[in-house]
Design a protein around this motif. Structure first.
Motif, short mmCIF file in Angstrom:
data_model
loop_
_atom_site.label_atom_id
_atom_site.label_comp_id
_atom_site.label_asym_id
_atom_site.label_seq_id
_atom_site.Cartn_x
_atom_site.Cartn_y
_atom_site.Cartn_z
N GLU A 115 21.05 6.24 8.31
CA GLU A 115 19.81 6.66 8.96
C GLU A 115 18.59 6.23 8.14
O GLU A 115 17.57 5.80 8.70
N ARG A 118 18.03 2.48 8.63
CA ARG A 118 17.40 2.25 9.94
C ARG A 118 15.90 2.55 9.87
O ARG A 118 15.08 1.82 10.43
N ARG A 123 18.66 -3.65 9.82
CA ARG A 123 19.70 -3.59 10.84
C ARG A 123 20.96 -2.99 10.22
O ARG A 123 21.31 -3.31 9.08
N VAL A 124 21.66 -2.15 10.96
CA VAL A 124 22.91 -1.57 10.47
C VAL A 124 23.98 -1.77 11.53
O VAL A 124 23.76 -1.53 12.72
N LEU A 143 24.05 4.93 16.31
CA LEU A 143 23.45 4.59 15.02
C LEU A 143 23.60 3.12 14.65
O LEU A 143 22.73 2.58 13.95
#
Length: 226
Positions: A115, A118, A123-124, A143
């Motif tokens: 989190e 982000r 970018r995740v 997520l």
């Protein structure tokens, strides 16, 4: 060159493994399953070595499970047949993997890290070799983007094509992406295609490694003492 890979280019994306990275160590769940089912640990370890070691032949049951060629039920039966119990009774093949993963829990610190990344504009994504549908899909889909699951794409780590597919879906250059995994062969596979990669041991050390690469990321969680 950094400890995590090839260049000092800015990190634009971080790709997470699931089991053992976004969760607490899988070995805890495995130990609980072995004890509950009365399985001789050596029989399980021996089978994993035969099916997962670096010199294992291509196409072992694990490989075929991870690429979706074997169903969970088919794999359960093959695995159960290789195991022995402390009392000599056969292992019930129904639901073996469900019992194996029953104690696996998300790691709150790692989800917090996702989190925070982000929030910093990183970018995740997720790249995971699947042993059945053990994923909290609603949570990870909200997520992480992309979510690349080996059994859904017919590819597996540490082979190059699955990393290349993940990079294509991310839309970033390999040297701008950092991959996190708790298995060294998968880390080396990522580096082989030009990604940066970090061998995950625990949440604090992984956060510290990322904080050295991602401007604005704290080396300890918000509210924790440094």
């Amino acid at each position: 060159m950094t400890a995590t890979g090839l260049t000092d280019a800015p990190v634009e994306a971080v790709v997470f493994d699931y089991g053992g990275v976004l969760t607490l160590p899988v070995k805890q769940s495995i130990a609980a399953w072995l004890a509950a089912d009365g399985i001789e640990p050596d029989s399980f370890s021996r089978t994993l070595r035969a099916w997962m070691s670096r010199d294992a032949p291509t196409g072992t049951p694990v490989h075929r499970l991870e690429t979706g060629e074997l169903t969970v039920e088919e794999f359960d039966a093959l695995l159960a047949a290789e195991l022995t119990t402390t009392d000599g009774h056969p292992v019930d093949p129904v639901g073996v993997l469900s019992r194996l993963f029953a104690g696996m829990r998300p790691d709150p610190e790692m989800f917090t890290l996702v989190e925070e990344l982000r929030g910093l504009g990183i970018r995740v994504g997720l790249l995971s070799n699947s042993w059945g549908d053990t994923y909290p899909r609603e949570r990870i889909d909200a997520l992480l983007d992309p979510v690349v699951i080996s059994g859904e794409v017919g590819l597996r780590k540490p082979d190059a094509p699955i990393y290349e597919l993940t990079l294509a879906r991310l839309g970033v250059a390999a040297d701008r992406a950092l991959f996190l995994d708790d298995a060294e062969p998968n880390v080396l596979g990522a580096r082989a295609v030009g990604m940066r990669a970090h061998l995950h041991v625990d949440a604090p050390s992984t956060r510290a490694a990322l904080a050295a690469l991602v401007p604005g990321l704290r080396p300890t969680p918000n509210g924790a003492h440094e």
